[in-house]
Design an enzyme around this catalytic site. Structure first.
Site, short mmCIF file in Angstrom:
data_model
loop_
_atom_site.label_atom_id
_atom_site.label_comp_id
_atom_site.label_asym_id
_atom_site.label_seq_id
_atom_site.Cartn_x
_atom_site.Cartn_y
_atom_site.Cartn_z
N ASP A 57 0.84 -1.20 0.00
CA ASP A 57 0.00 0.00 0.00
C ASP A 57 0.87 1.25 0.00
O ASP A 57 1.53 1.56 0.99
CB ASP A 57 -0.88 -0.01 1.26
CG ASP A 57 -1.79 1.21 1.32
OD1 ASP A 57 -2.91 1.12 0.79
OD2 ASP A 57 -1.38 2.24 1.89
N TYR B 140 3.10 9.78 -0.56
CA TYR B 140 4.19 9.17 0.23
C TYR B 140 5.55 9.40 -0.45
O TYR B 140 6.59 9.19 0.14
CB TYR B 140 3.97 7.66 0.44
CG TYR B 140 2.70 7.26 1.16
CD1 TYR B 140 1.89 8.20 1.77
CD2 TYR B 140 2.31 5.92 1.21
CE1 TYR B 140 0.71 7.83 2.41
CE2 TYR B 140 1.13 5.54 1.86
CZ TYR B 140 0.34 6.49 2.43
OH TYR B 140 -0.82 6.11 3.06
N LYS C 92 -2.66 5.87 -4.39
CA LYS C 92 -3.78 6.76 -4.05
C LYS C 92 -3.68 8.10 -4.76
O LYS C 92 -2.57 8.61 -4.99
CB LYS C 92 -3.83 7.00 -2.53
CG LYS C 92 -3.77 5.72 -1.72
CD LYS C 92 -3.96 5.91 -0.24
CE LYS C 92 -3.64 4.62 0.51
NZ LYS C 92 -2.24 4.53 0.94
N HIS D 86 -7.65 9.55 -1.79
CA HIS D 86 -7.00 9.55 -0.48
C HIS D 86 -7.86 10.15 0.64
O HIS D 86 -7.88 9.62 1.76
CB HIS D 86 -5.66 10.30 -0.58
CG HIS D 86 -4.61 9.77 0.34
ND1 HIS D 86 -3.29 9.63 -0.01
CD2 HIS D 86 -4.70 9.33 1.62
CE1 HIS D 86 -2.62 9.15 1.01
NE2 HIS D 86 -3.45 8.95 2.00
N1 LIG Z 1 -5.29 6.28 3.65
C1 LIG Z 1 -4.77 7.01 4.59
O1 LIG Z 1 -5.17 8.16 4.81
C2 LIG Z 1 -3.68 6.45 5.42
C3 LIG Z 1 -3.23 7.14 6.55
C4 LIG Z 1 -2.22 6.56 7.30
C5 LIG Z 1 -1.67 5.34 6.93
N2 LIG Z 1 -2.09 4.70 5.81
C6 LIG Z 1 -1.52 3.40 5.39
O2 LIG Z 1 -1.55 2.52 6.50
C7 LIG Z 1 -0.23 2.01 6.73
C8 LIG Z 1 -0.02 1.64 8.16
O3 LIG Z 1 -0.27 2.73 9.03
P1 LIG Z 1 0.90 3.54 9.78
O4 LIG Z 1 2.14 3.52 8.98
O5 LIG Z 1 0.30 4.86 10.14
O6 LIG Z 1 1.09 2.82 11.16
P2 LIG Z 1 1.09 1.32 11.78
O7 LIG Z 1 1.22 0.31 10.74
O8 LIG Z 1 -0.08 1.29 12.72
O9 LIG Z 1 2.40 1.39 12.67
C9 LIG Z 1 3.67 1.57 12.10
C10 LIG Z 1 4.66 1.75 13.24
O10 LIG Z 1 4.70 0.55 14.02
C11 LIG Z 1 6.03 0.05 14.07
N3 LIG Z 1 5.92 -1.41 14.02
C12 LIG Z 1 5.64 -2.18 12.96
N4 LIG Z 1 5.60 -3.48 13.29
C13 LIG Z 1 5.87 -3.53 14.60
C14 LIG Z 1 6.00 -4.61 15.51
N5 LIG Z 1 5.83 -5.87 15.13
N6 LIG Z 1 6.30 -4.30 16.81
C15 LIG Z 1 6.47 -3.03 17.21
N7 LIG Z 1 6.36 -1.97 16.38
C16 LIG Z 1 6.07 -2.22 15.09
C17 LIG Z 1 6.74 0.63 12.87
O11 LIG Z 1 8.12 0.76 13.12
P3 LIG Z 1 9.30 0.39 12.07
O12 LIG Z 1 8.86 0.77 10.70
O13 LIG Z 1 10.42 1.24 12.58
O14 LIG Z 1 9.55 -1.08 12.22
C18 LIG Z 1 6.07 2.00 12.76
O15 LIG Z 1 6.65 2.91 13.67
C19 LIG Z 1 0.65 3.18 6.24
O16 LIG Z 1 1.99 2.82 6.11
C20 LIG Z 1 -0.06 3.52 4.96
O17 LIG Z 1 0.27 2.58 3.95
C21 LIG Z 1 -3.10 5.24 5.05
#
Ligand SMILES: NC(=O)c1ccc[n+]([C@@H]2O[C@H](COP(=O)([O-])OP(=O)(O)OC[C@H]3O[C@@H](n4cnc5c(N)ncnc54)[C@H](OP(=O)(O)O)[C@@H]3O)[C@@H](O)[C@H]2O)c1
Length: 274
Positions: free
Chosen positions: A46, A51, A76, A107
């Protein structure tokens, strides 16, 4: 280990239930994370124009041995391009080095701009041209979805929304389901487990299943019928987050996790974000 689950979308296409998120990741880190994820077994990535790392995903697709047809790529349409969707997708495809994406998502609705219906009409045309296999939205509230459907007759296949144990969006998830819209959870780990991984219920389940808190939370998304896209650039965590197919949470355990819902967002409110 059991096979990874896939979800059938209402347009007939299928999508893996788990994917790698790459928000706030540089081009080269996105490349490395995607290569690692594909090696581990992920088949969905994704990204988004905003990004600024689609090039890295494109490079990973060139590097991997996994066939293009076996990989599901989401990107997106950014808010500033809502009246420029055709050009925006063309730019994304160039960066991704792809002829089409599997899922193109709007988005944010940006209701104050009031362009989302026109953007959706353009996305419908892009799907007809074969440049996006499926089309959907992110951050749409019920009123925005109703308007899209009423004015175009085309129902998004996916609504990607902020969703994690502290913010479960049960009403919107149910509304999506009623309209055959697949709910996809963004920030599924509450951005690194903020206020979630240290909750007693999560820690107890981790102990019971010999899993980490992150794996319990990912399993909760899967067992709740959600598509989940945990982000990590850490190779060991990319592996950890995918090692979730050898157990299932029981119904009362899912209900226990429901009690963690505080209704507090980490991200902006879609009604106000323009
Ligand atoms: N459509 C939208 O508006 C929107 C908005 C936000 C996000 N998104 C999408 O959703 C995805 C995921 O959301 P997100 O990036 O906000 O946050 P998330 O996946 O909830 O959390 C990511 C964080 O958690 C850490 N992490 C990952 N696996 C872990 C584990 N097993 N143990 C401990 N910590 C862990 C990562 O660190 P490290 O990377 O340092 O390992 C990073 O700091 C995004 O990357 C994006 O693709 C979409």
């Amino acid at each position: 280990m059991a096979e990874q689950p896939v979800i059938k979308l209402h347009d007939g296409n299928t999508m893996p239930q788990i994917g790698l998120g790459v928000w706030q990741v540089s081009i080269d880190d996105a490349r490395k994370a995607a290569v690692k994820a594909l090696e581990v077994g992920y088949r969905s990535i994704d990204t988004a124009a905003i990004y600024k790392n689609e090039e890295g995903i494109g490079q990973a697709l060139q590097e991997t041995d996994v066939a293009r047809d076996d990989i599901f790529i989401t990107t997106k349409l950014w808010n500033d391009d809502q009246l420029n969707a055709e050009k925006a997708l063309e730019t994304s495809l160039k960066k991704l080095q792809l002829a089409s994406v599997d899922l193109y998502l709007m988005h944010w609705p940006c209701p104050a701009k009031d362009h989302y219906v026109e953007a959706w009409q353009a996305m419908i045309a892009l799907q007809k041209q074969g440049l996006a296999q499926s089309i959907g939205v992110c951050n749409f509230q019920e009123a925005h979805l109703k308007r899209l459907i009423d004015e175009t007759g085309v129902i998004p296949v996916v609504n990607q929304i902020e969703l994690h144990p502290m913010f479960q969006q049960r009403a919107l998830h149910a509304w999506n389901a009623l309209h055959h819209i697949q709910t996809e959870s963004w920030s599924p780990l509450a951005q690194g487990g903020k206020g979630v991984f240290d909750q007693e219920v999560i820690k107890n389940l981790a102990k019971k299943y010999h899993k980490t808190p992150a794996q319990i939370v990912i399993r909760w998304h899967l067992d709740s019928g959600l598509v989940v896209i945990p982000k990590s650039v850490t190779p060991s965590r990319i592996e950890e987050n995918f090692a979730v197919f050898d157990f299932r949470l029981e119904k009362p355990e899912i209900s226990e996790i429901a009690t963690l819902d505080h209704g507090k967002r980490l991200g902006p409110h879609p009604e106000q974000f323009n």
